[in-house]
Design a protein around this motif. Sequence first.
Motif, PDB file in Angstrom:
ATOM      1  N   ARG A 235       0.831  -1.201   0.000  1.00  0.00           N
ATOM      2  CA  ARG A 235       0.000   0.000   0.000  1.00  0.00           C
ATOM      3  C   ARG A 235       0.868   1.255   0.000  1.00  0.00           C
ATOM      4  NH1 ARG A 235      -4.008   0.515   4.933  1.00  0.00           N
ATOM      5  NH2 ARG A 235      -2.018   0.826   5.977  1.00  0.00           N
ATOM      6  N   ASP A 236       1.958   1.216   0.802  1.00  0.00           N
ATOM      7  CA  ASP A 236       2.853   2.374   0.837  1.00  0.00           C
ATOM      8  C   ASP A 236       3.504   2.598  -0.522  1.00  0.00           C
ATOM      9  OD1 ASP A 236       2.220   2.834   3.429  1.00  0.00           O
ATOM     10  OD2 ASP A 236       4.003   1.870   4.271  1.00  0.00           O
ATOM     11  N   ASP A 237       3.898   1.481  -1.176  1.00  0.00           N
ATOM     12  CA  ASP A 237       4.513   1.602  -2.507  1.00  0.00           C
ATOM     13  C   ASP A 237       3.534   2.245  -3.492  1.00  0.00           C
ATOM     14  OD1 ASP A 237       6.798   0.534  -1.578  1.00  0.00           O
ATOM     15  OD2 ASP A 237       6.446  -1.493  -2.357  1.00  0.00           O
ATOM     16  N   ASP A 238       2.289   1.781  -3.435  1.00  0.00           N
ATOM     17  CA  ASP A 238       1.260   2.351  -4.328  1.00  0.00           C
ATOM     18  C   ASP A 238       1.090   3.834  -4.059  1.00  0.00           C
ATOM     19  OD1 ASP A 238       0.892  -0.120  -5.369  1.00  0.00           O
ATOM     20  OD2 ASP A 238      -0.950  -0.567  -4.242  1.00  0.00           O
ATOM     21  N   PHE A 239       1.076   4.157  -2.776  1.00  0.00           N
ATOM     22  CA  PHE A 239       0.871   5.554  -2.411  1.00  0.00           C
ATOM     23  C   PHE A 239       2.049   6.416  -2.861  1.00  0.00           C
ATOM     24  CE2 PHE A 239       0.424   9.106   0.619  1.00  0.00           C
ATOM     25  CZ  PHE A 239      -0.877   9.451   0.323  1.00  0.00           C
ATOM     26  N   GLU A 240       3.264   5.863  -2.702  1.00  0.00           N
ATOM     27  CA  GLU A 240       4.450   6.609  -3.146  1.00  0.00           C
ATOM     28  C   GLU A 240       4.388   6.869  -4.648  1.00  0.00           C
ATOM     29  OE1 GLU A 240       7.063   8.020  -1.686  1.00  0.00           O
ATOM     30  OE2 GLU A 240       6.139   7.654   0.259  1.00  0.00           O
ATOM     31  N   ALA A 241       3.920   5.863  -5.379  1.00  0.00           N
ATOM     32  CA  ALA A 241       3.811   6.033  -6.833  1.00  0.00           C
ATOM     33  C   ALA A 241       2.793   7.117  -7.170  1.00  0.00           C
ATOM     34  CB  ALA A 241       3.402   4.716  -7.476  1.00  0.00           C
ATOM     35  N   GLN A 242       1.706   7.155  -6.410  1.00  0.00           N
ATOM     36  CA  GLN A 242       0.697   8.189  -6.644  1.00  0.00           C
ATOM     37  C   GLN A 242       1.260   9.579  -6.345  1.00  0.00           C
ATOM     38  OE1 GLN A 242      -3.291   7.466  -4.954  1.00  0.00           O
ATOM     39  NE2 GLN A 242      -2.683   5.347  -4.735  1.00  0.00           N
ATOM     40  N   ILE A 243       2.050   9.661  -5.259  1.00  0.00           N
ATOM     41  CA  ILE A 243       2.635  10.961  -4.900  1.00  0.00           C
ATOM     42  C   ILE A 243       3.587  11.426  -5.996  1.00  0.00           C
ATOM     43  CG2 ILE A 243       4.191  12.137  -3.310  1.00  0.00           C
ATOM     44  CD1 ILE A 243       3.040  10.472  -1.058  1.00  0.00           C
TER      45      ILE A 243
END
Lengths: 446, 60
Positions: B15-23
Amino acid sequence: MTDAPFHRLPVPLSERNWGGFAAAAVAATAGVASWSFVVGGFSAYYVGAREGTATMIAGALIGQLLVTLSQIPPVTKYGIETLGTTKPQLGARGAIISLIVQYAILIGWNIVLVIFLGRACAAALVSLGMIGEASAGAAATAVSVGAAAIVWLLLQRGSDSLKAVSAAVAVLILVIGAWMYWLLFQTYSLADIVAAAPIGPNEGGRLTNYTTGLELLMVSTLGWWAYMGGMFRMVNSAGKGAVPSMVSLGFGWSAIGLIALYSGLAAGEADPTVWMAAVAGPVAGVFVLIFVAMANLGSALVGAHCAALGFGELSPATRNLPWNAKVAAAIVPMVLVMILIPGAFYDNIGAFMAFIGILVAPIIGIQIVDWFVLRRLDTLHVPSLYWHDRRSRYWYVGGFNPAGDWLGRGLSVETHDGRAVACEIVGLPFLDPEKKIPRGLMHAAE
Amino acid sequence: MKQVNQPASVQDAQRDDDFEAQIAALDGAPTGAPLQSKDCVFLIATGIILPVALLLWGWS
């Protein structure tokens, strides 16, 4: 499928689907509530009808202009929340200062609204003989807590609930507001209202009271700063945001507040649930109560929504919380105050409004300078608003942006022949204010 | 279903990886329209000129 109503990140441009009318309806729903009557009642102490009309509308418009300039450009350009707009100025961690300010304003005003609603309902129940005087306090608390529960339920749909509720509430507010004006001028002649003297003016003379009336509205209006991101981040252009901002939050809430000013001057009572029931009977009192309930719940809904969004942007830990937990963070403090110290809070609204001005005015001033003088609006690095470590351009010193943190920073100096020379600031001040020449700079290559 | 069987720590990391990609994707994303000249005129009229006129009228 996206989660636009609950966005932890900026709302993408393609999903910002609120037009000018939706934004105006939400802003009107937020702006028009019991606080309009509270502020109008305060103004009646210092100024008469003519002076009060001028100071209330002018103060609200001036205050809202400052709020609009500090919030509408970044919020509508990037789709970010109020708290996020303060990170460039305060730092990635330093934004906790603005969170505290935002929280205090949103939750403080929400407490005022639900306590006002609880007391109005309790007074109506007593006057209708449904409960005794002795039970009024408990009934007021029960209604206040019930109102908080309703807000919680409505917020399950995030910003969609704001849009859905606001259109109906805004129309109701306009209709009942017009009816209140009509009833006021049917009961008291215009000449009587204009001739009425202020209830308790200061001893400093006319100018002192005139400026007090102006400051009262300016300071109160600055409190909208905390609401702006939650309301206008669903709008896709600054123009669509600026008009509703000035009309609904600048003019709208002061126009409703004028009812309380006039009734306070003419009848000695600013609370419409009291004077309208007295002059038009219990049926009118019930309609006003419905108005107060709808208006206050609508405003509390917007306030809790904004507080939940701000809380979610504080850190990675709060960001990953479920939406319900963020809403709880906005609602639970309200309920605690309503149960434990409702009287102490409500009786010091004047101090609360002064608190708003002292805390928010400097932040608004700093933001306006940052956006329009230092031109940060054009260079804002959005990912840095969501990184809570050294990757963020707004990390500064340990996540804070300390005043005077200039030493060690690099800058580029353009020489007389057009060359750009990279320098480091090694001494302060690095610009001689009298001779207009740079000092305390060292060539970066040395 | 595969994700459900993963340990919570792995799900969090994903989830953190996905969020980092979104950021990261926010950099250069389309932005809303800035204030136009007519908006500035409106703000000056309602935020400065009208209040000053009202204050002069109220004081007179």
